[in-house]
Structure formats: structure tokens, C-alpha cells
Write a protein that holds these residues in place. Structure first.
Motif, PDB file in Angstrom:
ATOM      1  N   ARG A 324       0.848  -1.175   0.000  1.00 15.23           N
ATOM      2  CA  ARG A 324       0.000   0.000   0.000  1.00 15.23           C
ATOM      3  C   ARG A 324       0.893   1.238   0.000  1.00 15.23           C
ATOM      4  O   ARG A 324       2.046   1.174   0.409  1.00 15.23           O
ATOM      5  N   ALA A 326       1.834   4.876   1.468  1.00 14.83           N
ATOM      6  CA  ALA A 326       1.657   5.744   2.641  1.00 14.83           C
ATOM      7  C   ALA A 326       2.717   6.819   2.579  1.00 14.83           C
ATOM      8  O   ALA A 326       3.904   6.510   2.495  1.00 14.83           O
ATOM      9  N   ALA A 357       5.808   6.421  11.870  1.00 21.04           N
ATOM     10  CA  ALA A 357       4.471   5.842  12.045  1.00 21.04           C
ATOM     11  C   ALA A 357       4.147   5.640  13.528  1.00 21.04           C
ATOM     12  O   ALA A 357       3.030   5.898  13.981  1.00 21.04           O
ATOM     13  N   TYR A 381       0.821  10.859   8.146  1.00 27.49           N
ATOM     14  CA  TYR A 381       1.518   9.642   7.724  1.00 27.49           C
ATOM     15  C   TYR A 381       1.020   8.434   8.520  1.00 27.49           C
ATOM     16  O   TYR A 381       0.728   7.377   7.955  1.00 27.49           O
ATOM     17  N   GLU A 384      -2.224   7.205   7.255  1.00 25.80           N
ATOM     18  CA  GLU A 384      -2.139   6.462   5.993  1.00 25.80           C
ATOM     19  C   GLU A 384      -1.592   5.057   6.218  1.00 25.80           C
ATOM     20  O   GLU A 384      -1.943   4.125   5.514  1.00 25.80           O
ATOM     21  N   VAL A 385      -0.741   4.932   7.209  1.00 23.90           N
ATOM     22  CA  VAL A 385      -0.201   3.608   7.541  1.00 23.90           C
ATOM     23  C   VAL A 385      -1.290   2.725   8.122  1.00 23.90           C
ATOM     24  O   VAL A 385      -1.436   1.568   7.752  1.00 23.90           O
ATOM     25  N   ARG A 386      -2.068   3.285   9.015  1.00 24.52           N
ATOM     26  CA  ARG A 386      -3.144   2.522   9.651  1.00 24.52           C
ATOM     27  C   ARG A 386      -4.173   3.487  10.234  1.00 24.52           C
ATOM     28  O   ARG A 386      -3.833   4.345  11.046  1.00 24.52           O
TER      29      ARG A 386
END
Ligand SMILES: [Zn+2]
Length: 445
Positions: A324, A326, A357, A381, A384-386
Motif C-alpha cells: 500500500r 503511505a 508511524a 503519515y 495512511e499507515v493505519r
């Protein structure tokens, strides 16, 4: 008292001139968020401000060193100006001109005079005062240059100068979490050409004086109380340094080389400082979540610092998509295990990404999207990671609230409806992180 001539000023560069660090090397990273140092004036930039003992103690206790904290204090004597030549601000400016004339971009950090504690080069920057004993950002360490006003080749420092010097040494030892026996260096350790800080001054004497002061000024109940507990705020001030945390992780069997541990811990210090979070506690969480960097998820090529996105799901077939985007970079969302199965969880391309993150997610928990542009970038950020449910944002102020069972956003709700918390149920999670941070401090002392 008249202004001393520049020629009379401390020629503490004589036969062994320290080389100024490269231009990009002497100013350290980002400005801290919660602490502004005093402004500087002139060239090289000096603060030229005098503090009394109480002023020094609060200044030192709150000081934010930024991404790299000093790990040594190099003690000097000024030789000239002598004690009877000292004229406070006029002498400070005279020395500043003297260094400017040599083209130096910085100088010593602190002068302890008969009239107080004088700030010169800001402590967050690499100074020039001891040649190879200056350190540099590139080398990953630097020292604070501390100049006692006077000549101590024949007699030991005494009176106000010594009282102020002890306050600086004890304060920095406490603030940096480094015992005086490890913290203290002498200028003459780095050169055979000088007796600095004076032949009358020995390490054993300085150690015993500082230790005696540390015993008397700290009141025993405070000293015995553990520095961190589950009610410690996440936005406090660091007492450890990246180098001490790296040493701690190494002793606990981390599956990374010391060089890598330095990269990881310095990234934590840089990002946490940017976020306004206490790096000690971020490091303690990493140590806990990764088993001191021994866990499978924390190893390369996964580099997961805190179980981010690790769900426990394992499947036999390779998922159709395992990556994905990120923050413009690719992260991996499934990792293949030794037996060929696939486990869900985030893998990061570098430790810099991993720490961003981790810190960004803690930032979301504590202050949401944050106030500064740097904080907002970290939080964006991390999202976007989780993803993190909105209810969890700003739900944490203390370590304790990282445990879902104690998190205010979950209060009064049945467990199935909980939205917030790093650990589930996490009854002792905050207390455990505090214990680890305390163990790191104890190992450093
Ligand atoms: Zn010296």
C-alpha cells in the motif's frame, strides 16, 4: 573594572587548535516545540545571559537538546581572563570577539564566573572548545564545554565559581541521566599540550564533590520515588539519551548491531521531540512491543516498531495485494513467514518510516492532528499507515490511558464497543511501560 583586552582572553586553543565543524554539522535538527532557548547575539552566536543558581536549575531541567543530546561535559579553566579580570558581560563579549577573530562558528557553552552562570553557545549545538573532544553530529555524540573562570594550576577552584560549576555539572548529570563519572571529561584528556582545567583539579575530587552535592540537594523521598509511573504524561521531558537507550537494548539482546540501534534511537529522539512527546516513553514502548527488538515483527525487512497493524491473522495463500502507499512510499501489509504462510501487519522500508508511524500514531492518541506543520505531517503519515478511529484521537494524556480498559473514550462502554487503546484490555500496560522506562534510567545511572 575595565573591559579586558581581547589579547588577554582565554587562549584555550593554543598548540592544539580545535577545527570548526563543517557548516552543516554544527546546528542540530529541528527546533523543539515546548522549549525555546534564549536568543543569541553576535558571532559566533552567544546567548550572553547570566543565570543565578535557581535560574540555572529550571533552565537545565527543562532544556530540550533536540535530536541528539550531549553525552559528555568537558571541563576547562579560562586561565585568562583570570578571576580578578572578570567583568561579566564585557568579558563575555570580549571572548566572543576573540573567537570571531579566529573564524569559529561556535565556542564553549557555559562559563561559571564569580557572578553567576553565563550562557554562551546554546547547549543544543555542537561547541568548539576541546578539539577532538568537541564531538559532532556526524560522529553521533558531542560534548558541552564548561569554562571555570580563573587559573587552577596552583589552587583548586573555590567560592562562587566552584559553587556555580558544581550546579552545572550536577544539573547536566541529572538532566541527561548520565552519572558524573561517565559524563565528566577534562580538556587535557584530549591534548598533551595543556593542563586544563588546571593541575590542581583531579577527576576524583570533582566526582566526589558532585556526588556529595547530588546527595545533599535531592531530598530522599523524591530520590527513592521511581521517576516514571502509569500517570506520567506522554508529553514530558526526556531524562535518557538515544545512546543510553541503544546501550540498554543492546544489553537486553536486541537483534540489531549497535550502529543500527543508534539510528533507531536517534530517530525516536528526533521524531518524538518534533511531536512534543517524551522520547523516553516512546523508547520504552518500542522496547516493550518488540521484546527489546528481538521479535520477529521488529526484524528486517519488517521493522515494525510497536505491533502496528499486526492483527494475528495468518493465511496460507498469498493475498492478492500485499502493499500500500503511505506518505508517497510503499509499505507492506502482509509478511511471509518461514513456513510460507502470510501474517497480517505492517512492514516499513526503513526505520525512519517505522519511527514516524509509531510517533505519529502516539501523536494522534495524545493531541490528534497536532498543531505544527511537522506534527500534522507525522499524524497524516500515521493515518495512511493505519487508520485510527476518531474517538481514539486525543483520548490519551497519561501512559495508563494507552490501555483500552483505562482509556476515557471507552469508559462505560461494553468491551465490544471500545474504540481506543494501544493494548487490549491493557490493565497494566501503562504501569509496565513506566517500569521499562525506569529500568532504562537505572541502567544509565
Ligand atoms: Zn581548556
Amino acid at each position: 573594572m575595565q573591559t579586558p583586552d581581547d589579547e588577554l582572553l582565554h587562549p584555550d586553543d593554543g598548540p592544539n587548535p580545535p577545527q570548526p565543524p563543517a557548516a552543516s554539522d554544527d546546528v542540530l535538527g529541528a527546533a523543539p516545540l515546548t522549549f525555546r532557548d534564549f536568543p543569541t547575539e553576535g558571532t559566533p552566536p552567544f546567548i550572553n545571559k547570566r543565570l543565578d543558581l535557581a535560574g540555572w536549575e529550571s533552565y537545565c531541567a527543562a532544556y530540550q537538546f533536540g535530536p541528539l543530546a550531549p553525552s559528555r561535559v568537558v571541563l576547562h579553566h579560562t586561565l585568562v581572563p583570570r578571576l580578578d579580570q572578570w567583568a561579566g558581560l564585557a568579558t563575555m563579549r570580549g571572548m566572543q570577539r576573540y573567537y570571531a577573530g579566529k573564524g569559529w562558528t561556535s565556542g564553549p557553552h557555559i562559563y561559571t564566573g564569580p557572578d553567576g552562570i553565563w550562557l554562551a553557545t546554546p547547549m543544543s549545538r555542537v561547541g568548539i572548545h576541546a578539539g577532538v573532544g568537541n564531538g559532532s553530529v556526524r560522529q553521533g555524540w558531542y560534548s558541552i564545554g564548561l569554562e571555570m573562570v580563573g587559573d587552577y594550576d596552583q589552587t583548586k577552584p573555590a567560592g562562587e565559581v566552584w559553587r556555580n560549576t558544581l550546579a552545572v555539572l550536577a544539573g547536566l548529570s541529572q538532566r541527561l541521566g548520565i552519572p558524573i563519572r561517565r559524563l565528566l571529561a577534562f580538556h587535557r584528556d584530549y591534548t598533551t599540550q595543556k593542563s586544563c582545567p588546571g593541575r590542581a583539579v583531579t577527576k576524583e575530587w570533582v566526582w566526589s564533590e558532585v556526588e556529595a552535592r547530588q546527595r545533599t540537594i535531592v531530598n530522599p523521598p523524591t530520590a527513592r520515588r521511581a521517576p516514571y509511573d502509569e500517570l506520567s504524561p506522554l508529553d514530558g521531558i526526556a531524562r535518557l539519551s538515544p545512546e543510553w537507550v541503544a546501550a540498554y537494548l543492546e544489553r537486553r539482546g536486541a537483534a540489531y548491531a549497535p550502529y543500527d540501534l543508534g539510528i533507531i534511537t536517534r530517530a525516536i529522539w528526533a521524531q518524538a521531540t518534533e511531536a512534543g512527546l517524551n522520547p523516553d516513553l516512546v523508547a520504552a514502548q518500542l522496547a516493550h512491543e518488540t521484546g527489546n527488538l528481538t521479535s520477529w515483527w521488529s526484524q528486517r525487512p519488517r521493522r515494525n516498531p510497536a505491533g502496528i497493524g499486526v492483527t494475528g491473522q495468518v493465511i496460507r495463500q498469498r493475498p492478492t495485494s500485499i502493499t500500500r502507499q503511505a506518505g508517497g512510499d510503499t509499505i507492506t501489509t502482509w509478511a511471509q513467514q518461514a513456513d510460507g504462510t502470510w501474517a497480517e501487519g505492517i512492514s516499513f522500508p526503513t526505520w525512519e518510516h517505522a519511527v514516524r508511524a509509531h510517533v505519529g500514531r502516539l501523536l494522534l492518541y495524545t493531541v490528534g492532528l497536532g498543531a505544527t506543520r511537522a506534527q500534522q505531517a507525522l499524524a497524516a503519515y500515521a493515518l495512511e499507515v493505519r487508520p485510527l478511529p476518531r474517538a481514539a484521537w486525543e483520548s490519551v494524556t497519561t501512559l495508563k490511558a494507552l490501555g483500552a480498559i483505562h482509556n476515557p473514550a471507552n469508559l462505560g462502554k461494553p468491551r465490544e464497543q471500545w474504540t481506543s487503546g494501544w493494548a487490549w484490555p491493557g490493565d497494566r500496560y501503562g504501569a509496565h511501560l513506566a517500569e521499562i522506562a525506569n529500568a532504562m534510567l537505572e541502567a544509565a545511572l
